[in-house]
Design a protein around this motif. Sequence first.
Motif, PDB file in Angstrom:
ATOM      1  N   VAL A 234       0.858  -1.185   0.000  1.00  0.00           N
ATOM      2  CA  VAL A 234       0.000   0.000   0.000  1.00  0.00           C
ATOM      3  C   VAL A 234       0.893   1.234   0.000  1.00  0.00           C
ATOM      4  N   VAL A 235       0.603   2.171  -0.902  1.00  0.00           N
ATOM      5  CA  VAL A 235       1.411   3.385  -1.054  1.00  0.00           C
ATOM      6  C   VAL A 235       0.512   4.612  -1.125  1.00  0.00           C
ATOM      7  N   GLU A 236       1.117   5.781  -0.958  1.00  0.00           N
ATOM      8  CA  GLU A 236       0.389   7.036  -1.129  1.00  0.00           C
ATOM      9  C   GLU A 236       0.525   7.561  -2.551  1.00  0.00           C
ATOM     10  N   ASP A 237       1.750   7.533  -3.087  1.00  0.00           N
ATOM     11  CA  ASP A 237       2.011   8.081  -4.419  1.00  0.00           C
ATOM     12  C   ASP A 237       2.197   6.923  -5.395  1.00  0.00           C
ATOM     13  N   LEU A 238       1.103   6.511  -6.005  1.00  0.00           N
ATOM     14  CA  LEU A 238       1.134   5.347  -6.888  1.00  0.00           C
ATOM     15  C   LEU A 238       2.011   5.589  -8.113  1.00  0.00           C
TER      16      LEU A 238
ATOM     17  N   VAL B  37     -10.099   1.569  -4.285  1.00  0.00           N
ATOM     18  CA  VAL B  37      -8.652   1.403  -4.299  1.00  0.00           C
ATOM     19  C   VAL B  37      -8.156   1.440  -5.742  1.00  0.00           C
ATOM     20  N   GLU B  38      -7.111   2.222  -5.968  1.00  0.00           N
ATOM     21  CA  GLU B  38      -6.448   2.239  -7.272  1.00  0.00           C
ATOM     22  C   GLU B  38      -5.262   1.287  -7.172  1.00  0.00           C
ATOM     23  N   ILE B  39      -5.178   0.332  -8.092  1.00  0.00           N
ATOM     24  CA  ILE B  39      -4.087  -0.640  -8.051  1.00  0.00           C
ATOM     25  C   ILE B  39      -3.286  -0.617  -9.342  1.00  0.00           C
ATOM     26  N   ALA B  40      -2.052  -1.067  -9.223  1.00  0.00           N
ATOM     27  CA  ALA B  40      -1.188  -1.306 -10.381  1.00  0.00           C
ATOM     28  C   ALA B  40      -0.539  -2.659 -10.162  1.00  0.00           C
TER      29      ALA B  40
ATOM     30  N   VAL C 242      -6.143   5.151   4.915  1.00  0.00           N
ATOM     31  CA  VAL C 242      -5.085   4.313   5.481  1.00  0.00           C
ATOM     32  C   VAL C 242      -5.071   4.524   6.991  1.00  0.00           C
ATOM     33  N   VAL C 243      -4.898   3.441   7.759  1.00  0.00           N
ATOM     34  CA  VAL C 243      -4.988   3.548   9.214  1.00  0.00           C
ATOM     35  C   VAL C 243      -3.661   3.342   9.948  1.00  0.00           C
ATOM     36  N   ALA C 244      -2.646   2.848   9.282  1.00  0.00           N
ATOM     37  CA  ALA C 244      -1.362   2.613   9.945  1.00  0.00           C
ATOM     38  C   ALA C 244      -0.243   2.841   8.952  1.00  0.00           C
ATOM     39  N   ASP C 245       0.943   3.077   9.467  1.00  0.00           N
ATOM     40  CA  ASP C 245       2.094   3.359   8.614  1.00  0.00           C
ATOM     41  C   ASP C 245       3.326   2.712   9.231  1.00  0.00           C
ATOM     42  N   HIS C 246       3.845   1.698   8.571  1.00  0.00           N
ATOM     43  CA  HIS C 246       5.037   1.017   9.072  1.00  0.00           C
ATOM     44  C   HIS C 246       6.175   1.052   8.060  1.00  0.00           C
ATOM     45  N   ARG C 247       6.107   2.011   7.124  1.00  0.00           N
ATOM     46  CA  ARG C 247       7.117   2.073   6.072  1.00  0.00           C
ATOM     47  C   ARG C 247       8.523   2.299   6.598  1.00  0.00           C
ATOM     48  N   ASN C 248       8.671   3.012   7.666  1.00  0.00           N
ATOM     49  CA  ASN C 248      10.009   3.310   8.174  1.00  0.00           C
ATOM     50  C   ASN C 248      10.385   2.459   9.381  1.00  0.00           C
ATOM     51  N   ALA C 249       9.684   1.352   9.567  1.00  0.00           N
ATOM     52  CA  ALA C 249      10.008   0.455  10.673  1.00  0.00           C
ATOM     53  C   ALA C 249      11.389  -0.156  10.444  1.00  0.00           C
TER      54      ALA C 249
ATOM     55  N   GLY D  57       8.255 -13.201 -15.566  1.00  0.00           N
ATOM     56  CA  GLY D  57       6.824 -13.470 -15.530  1.00  0.00           C
ATOM     57  C   GLY D  57       6.351 -14.321 -14.363  1.00  0.00           C
ATOM     58  N   HIS D  58       7.244 -14.694 -13.448  1.00  0.00           N
ATOM     59  CA  HIS D  58       6.873 -15.591 -12.359  1.00  0.00           C
ATOM     60  C   HIS D  58       6.432 -14.895 -11.078  1.00  0.00           C
ATOM     61  N   SER D  59       6.811 -13.639 -10.891  1.00  0.00           N
ATOM     62  CA  SER D  59       6.490 -12.945  -9.642  1.00  0.00           C
ATOM     63  C   SER D  59       5.802 -11.621  -9.941  1.00  0.00           C
ATOM     64  N   ARG D  60       4.850 -11.260  -9.075  1.00  0.00           N
ATOM     65  CA  ARG D  60       4.106 -10.016  -9.247  1.00  0.00           C
ATOM     66  C   ARG D  60       4.120  -9.213  -7.954  1.00  0.00           C
ATOM     67  N   LEU D  61       4.053  -7.899  -8.136  1.00  0.00           N
ATOM     68  CA  LEU D  61       3.957  -6.957  -7.036  1.00  0.00           C
ATOM     69  C   LEU D  61       2.745  -6.084  -7.314  1.00  0.00           C
ATOM     70  N   GLU D  62       1.775  -6.119  -6.397  1.00  0.00           N
ATOM     71  CA  GLU D  62       0.570  -5.304  -6.550  1.00  0.00           C
ATOM     72  C   GLU D  62       0.711  -4.060  -5.688  1.00  0.00           C
ATOM     73  N   LEU D  63       0.654  -2.907  -6.322  1.00  0.00           N
ATOM     74  CA  LEU D  63       0.749  -1.623  -5.628  1.00  0.00           C
ATOM     75  C   LEU D  63      -0.659  -1.066  -5.493  1.00  0.00           C
ATOM     76  N   SER D  64      -1.042  -0.656  -4.286  1.00  0.00           N
ATOM     77  CA  SER D  64      -2.399  -0.184  -4.034  1.00  0.00           C
ATOM     78  C   SER D  64      -2.379   1.186  -3.369  1.00  0.00           C
ATOM     79  N   ARG D  65      -3.267   2.064  -3.833  1.00  0.00           N
ATOM     80  CA  ARG D  65      -3.467   3.376  -3.202  1.00  0.00           C
ATOM     81  C   ARG D  65      -4.922   3.441  -2.755  1.00  0.00           C
ATOM     82  N   PHE D  66      -5.131   3.448  -1.440  1.00  0.00           N
ATOM     83  CA  PHE D  66      -6.487   3.483  -0.893  1.00  0.00           C
ATOM     84  C   PHE D  66      -7.041   4.901  -0.939  1.00  0.00           C
ATOM     85  N   ILE D  67      -8.184   5.031  -1.581  1.00  0.00           N
ATOM     86  CA  ILE D  67      -8.910   6.286  -1.604  1.00  0.00           C
ATOM     87  C   ILE D  67      -9.944   6.271  -0.477  1.00  0.00           C
TER      88      ILE D  67
END
Length: 145
Positions: A12-16, A52-55, A76-83, A62-72
Amino acid sequence: MAIKQMHNVGIVVEDLAATIDFFRELGLELEGQAMIEGEWAGRVTGLGDQHVEIAMTRTPDGHSRLELSRFIRPAVVADHRNAPVNALGYLRVMFAVDDIDDTLKRLRACGAELVGEVVRYEDAYRLCYIRGPEGLLIGLAQELG
């Protein structure tokens, strides 16, 4: 067999847009973007009415995927990016790269910062952690030999 494969890891990100650019520079390919909303989606996540806007990105093999999500909605209720790396929960995603020095150079131009230092693990790998956009922790591994 219980599972067939791991489909994706979600972040989950802020700036998609900036996060997509960063992972494209790393070498992931953008499969597509979409808005996910409606009652059905809320039943899956337990969040109720969500928007939610996703990419979806994938590795070149082609074997692994990363889903990026921006909640509108809901917010967002928590932030652990800098843990720190010893925090509980999901920690990081690690990518195998051909040339760790070149990758660091390119990603630093996108704002990435080296967490510690690039180290050698026996005769097998060169490894490092970086902080990418929004403080996301990412591991890089270059196989030696």
